[in-house]
Design a protein around this motif. Structure first.
Motif, PDB file in Angstrom:
ATOM      1  N   LYS A 152       0.842  -1.206   0.000  1.00  0.00           N
ATOM      2  CA  LYS A 152       0.000   0.000   0.000  1.00  0.00           C
ATOM      3  C   LYS A 152       0.874   1.251   0.000  1.00  0.00           C
ATOM      4  O   LYS A 152       0.601   2.212  -0.740  1.00  0.00           O
ATOM      5  CB  LYS A 152      -0.926  -0.024   1.229  1.00  0.00           C
ATOM      6  N   GLU A 211       2.229   1.684  -3.427  1.00  0.00           N
ATOM      7  CA  GLU A 211       1.201   2.202  -4.333  1.00  0.00           C
ATOM      8  C   GLU A 211       0.998   3.698  -4.107  1.00  0.00           C
ATOM      9  O   GLU A 211       0.884   4.463  -5.070  1.00  0.00           O
ATOM     10  CB  GLU A 211      -0.121   1.470  -4.111  1.00  0.00           C
ATOM     11  N   ASP A 212       0.954   4.114  -2.838  1.00  0.00           N
ATOM     12  CA  ASP A 212       0.796   5.535  -2.527  1.00  0.00           C
ATOM     13  C   ASP A 212       1.973   6.345  -3.052  1.00  0.00           C
ATOM     14  O   ASP A 212       1.799   7.435  -3.613  1.00  0.00           O
ATOM     15  CB  ASP A 212       0.644   5.748  -1.015  1.00  0.00           C
ATOM     16  N   GLU A 247       1.693   6.648  -6.776  1.00  0.00           N
ATOM     17  CA  GLU A 247       0.670   7.632  -7.130  1.00  0.00           C
ATOM     18  C   GLU A 247       1.205   9.055  -6.947  1.00  0.00           C
ATOM     19  O   GLU A 247       0.995   9.919  -7.798  1.00  0.00           O
ATOM     20  CB  GLU A 247      -0.568   7.420  -6.257  1.00  0.00           C
TER      21      GLU A 247
END
Length: 135
Positions: free
Chosen positions: A75, A78-79, A82
């Motif tokens: 996670k 992914e953050d 992004e």
């Protein structure tokens, strides 16, 4: 007193035995956290306590914690991805804006330069006319 260890063989599942004296000194000095015997760690499946309910639950809890950490790291990755993607887009937009400003400034300087050339050409023509009149 010679103790022997039973090891699982390769693909043919052949059982091999070996003297405890032939086990490396590092393995000899390892003490099990479950049964307190020397020669194997608590995660060794040959430990008599390995399949006890409390040990199975401990390993399951540890596996669950490891999975949770991996999910959290995924996670976070992914953050971060992004954020990097958004930052990249912002930089591209700024680049385009700056290029447009530079082009506009270059066109303005070119126009000023062309105006100065026209003015100089007019001055040269006037001087040539004056020379012709005087001669």
């Amino acid at each position: 007193m010679m103790m022997s260890l039973t090891l699982q063989g390769s693909a043919d599942e052949e059982k091999k035995t070996m003297d405890k004296s032939s086990v490396s000194p590092v393995v000899k000095s390892v003490r099990c956290g479950n049964c307190k015997e020397l020669g194997h760690p608590r995660t060794h499946s040959g430990c008599p306590y390995y399949y006890r309910q409390s040990e199975v639950e401990r390993r399951q809890a540890k596996a669950s914690e490891n999975l949770k950490r991996r999910v959290e790291r995924a996670k976070e990755n992914e953050d971060a991805l992004e954020l990097l993607t958004r930052s990249e887009q912002i930089l591209k937009d700024r680049k385009q804006t700056m290029l447009a400003q530079i082009r506009a400034e270059a066109e303005k300087v070119e126009e000023e330069f062309n105006d100065q050339i026209r003015q100089l050409n007019q001055v040269v023509k006037r001087r040539e006319k004056r020379k012709k009149k005087t001669t």
